[in-house]
Write an enzyme that holds these catalytic residues in place. Structure first.
Site, PDB file in Angstrom:
ATOM      1  N   GLU A 155     -50.778  87.034 113.468  1.00  0.00           N
ATOM      2  CA  GLU A 155     -50.122  88.022 114.137  1.00  0.00           C
ATOM      3  C   GLU A 155     -50.013  89.616 113.636  1.00  0.00           C
ATOM      4  O   GLU A 155     -50.293  89.621 112.329  1.00  0.00           O
ATOM      5  CB  GLU A 155     -48.691  87.553 114.560  1.00  0.00           C
TER       6      GLU A 155
ATOM      7  N   LYS B  85     -43.883  96.227 120.635  1.00  0.00           N
ATOM      8  CA  LYS B  85     -44.251  94.671 120.266  1.00  0.00           C
ATOM      9  C   LYS B  85     -44.524  93.893 121.625  1.00  0.00           C
ATOM     10  O   LYS B  85     -44.265  94.171 122.654  1.00  0.00           O
ATOM     11  CB  LYS B  85     -42.875  94.105 120.016  1.00  0.00           C
TER      12      LYS B  85
ATOM     13  N   ASP C  49     -30.632  83.195 125.879  1.00  0.00           N
ATOM     14  CA  ASP C  49     -31.723  83.864 124.824  1.00  0.00           C
ATOM     15  C   ASP C  49     -32.294  83.069 124.032  1.00  0.00           C
ATOM     16  O   ASP C  49     -32.041  82.302 122.827  1.00  0.00           O
ATOM     17  CB  ASP C  49     -30.979  84.818 124.020  1.00  0.00           C
TER      18      ASP C  49
ATOM     19  N   SER D 172     -36.632  82.494 122.377  1.00  0.00           N
ATOM     20  CA  SER D 172     -37.848  83.091 122.368  1.00  0.00           C
ATOM     21  C   SER D 172     -38.910  82.398 122.947  1.00  0.00           C
ATOM     22  O   SER D 172     -38.869  80.972 123.145  1.00  0.00           O
ATOM     23  CB  SER D 172     -38.150  83.067 120.809  1.00  0.00           C
ATOM     24  N   ALA D 173     -39.934  83.068 123.639  1.00  0.00           N
ATOM     25  CA  ALA D 173     -41.156  82.784 124.065  1.00  0.00           C
ATOM     26  C   ALA D 173     -41.967  81.878 123.342  1.00  0.00           C
ATOM     27  O   ALA D 173     -43.104  81.288 123.625  1.00  0.00           O
ATOM     28  CB  ALA D 173     -41.878  83.834 124.928  1.00  0.00           C
ATOM     29  N   ASP D 174     -41.769  82.195 121.946  1.00  0.00           N
ATOM     30  CA  ASP D 174     -42.828  81.388 120.990  1.00  0.00           C
ATOM     31  C   ASP D 174     -42.700  79.941 121.143  1.00  0.00           C
ATOM     32  O   ASP D 174     -43.622  79.466 121.019  1.00  0.00           O
ATOM     33  CB  ASP D 174     -42.143  81.764 119.490  1.00  0.00           C
TER      34      ASP D 174
ATOM     35  N   LYS E  95     -36.652  81.746 112.051  1.00  0.00           N
ATOM     36  CA  LYS E  95     -35.924  83.078 111.395  1.00  0.00           C
ATOM     37  C   LYS E  95     -34.419  82.863 111.141  1.00  0.00           C
ATOM     38  O   LYS E  95     -33.651  81.885 111.799  1.00  0.00           O
ATOM     39  CB  LYS E  95     -36.076  84.172 112.205  1.00  0.00           C
TER      40      LYS E  95
END
Length: 312
Positions: free
Chosen positions: A25, A85, A138, A140-142, A159
């Site tokens: 990335e 981003k 909330d 993450s799309a990850d 994280k």
């Protein structure tokens, strides 16, 4: 997709010749991920680690309305300075809108890796379920990206400011296999033991490659997360990290900061508390993940097109 996707010549030749490739990335190597000049230093070390293991690094990003997989030197220099981003959902609009410079997140890079035919991706830490997600939603799309694409993602867990246990549970719900790289504990970025216990432990790249091939043979569409803990000598104090993250999050939310914008706030707080140790820790874990990813990529190429379970 051919017009929107630009695969670099070195990466294209490697894929054609059966040489292992590792996707990278660009967010982590931009100022959004690490401060100057640590971002460039991190890229040099990660790239060198991939090449030393016999694989080709494929830096991803968006430049001048093209999705790039395998940025050359000049393209990489532009990405290092990127300040926009791009996640998986943003790829189409970014390309269609002619975005000049966009740095890809985990979700976007997984998407681009799959589109280019790359099976392994090395990163630092993935996004996940934020604390308080039961109220904010909330997430993450990850996580969704890993569930959609058959790509091995090597990271040091999630994280530091995320809800580790909830993220681990969400990965299970989505059907993403989590394999511990020589560990039975799910790591949390700067900390080797993030809490959840892992039922599947792998010792080498061939075990991961076998798992991915078997998953394909059985019709499972998603990818695999290989959880590789931060090297022991780079690990930060767990109590200090937890306290700094909690204080920084509380302050950020009071200021109306949420989602991905919390990341730089938390990193700044951690840098202060640890005396700047977060930067070398980030670099160390990214380099370690690159080494593991290259080993897995090499093992995958050894299956060959004629082997049972090999990708077409």
């Amino acid at each position: 997709m051919a017009e929107a996707l630009n695969v670099g010549s070195e990466v294209r030749d490697a894929l054609t010749s059966g040489i292992p490739v590792v996707a990278l990335e660009s967010t982590i190597f931009s100022a959004l991920g690490l401060p100057e000049p640590a971002n460039r230093q991190c890229f040099r070390r990660v790239q060198a680690a991939v090449r030393a293991s016999g694989a080709v690094p494929a830096l991803c990003g968006v430049l001048d309305g093209k999705a790039i997989v395998g940025a050359n030197f000049a393209q990489a220099e532009r990405l290092f300075d990127g300040s926009v981003k791009v996640g998986a959902r943003d790829l189409g609009p970014a390309v269609a809108g002619g975005l000049a410079i966009g740095v890809t997140t985990v979700s976007a890079t997984v998407t681009l890796a799959a589109a280019a035919g790359i099976e392994v991706f090395a990163t630092g830490g993935i996004g996940g379920v934020h604390r308080g997600a039961d109220r904010s939603g909330d997430v993450s799309a990850d996580l969704e990206a890993m569930a959609r694409h058959r790509v091995v993602v090597v990271s040091s867990g999630v994280k530091a400011f995320l809800d580790v246990a909830a993220t681990f549970e969400r990965l299970e719900t989505l059907g993403v296999a989590v394999l511990g790289w020589r560990t039975d504990r799910f790591p949390a970025f700067y900390v080797r033991d993030g809490g959840p216990e892992l039922s599947s432990v792998v010792r080498d790249g061939h075990q991961v490659a076998a798992a991915l091939r078997a998953s394909k043979d059985l019709g499972h569409p998603g990818g695999i997360l290989v959880a590789n803990p931060i090297p022991p000598d780079a690990e930060l104090d767990a109590a200090a990290v937890a306290e700094a993250v909690s204080d920084a999050e509380a302050a950020a939310r009071l200021d109306g900061v949420s989602g991905g914008d919390i990341t730089p706030v938390v990193l700044a707080a951690l840098a202060e508390v640890t005396g700047g140790a977060v930067v070398p820790a980030n670099i160390a874990l990214a380099e370690s993940n690159a080494v593991v990813a290259a080993e897995i990529a090499g093992a995958l190429t050894q299956y060959g097109a004629d082997e049972p379970g090999a990708a077409p």
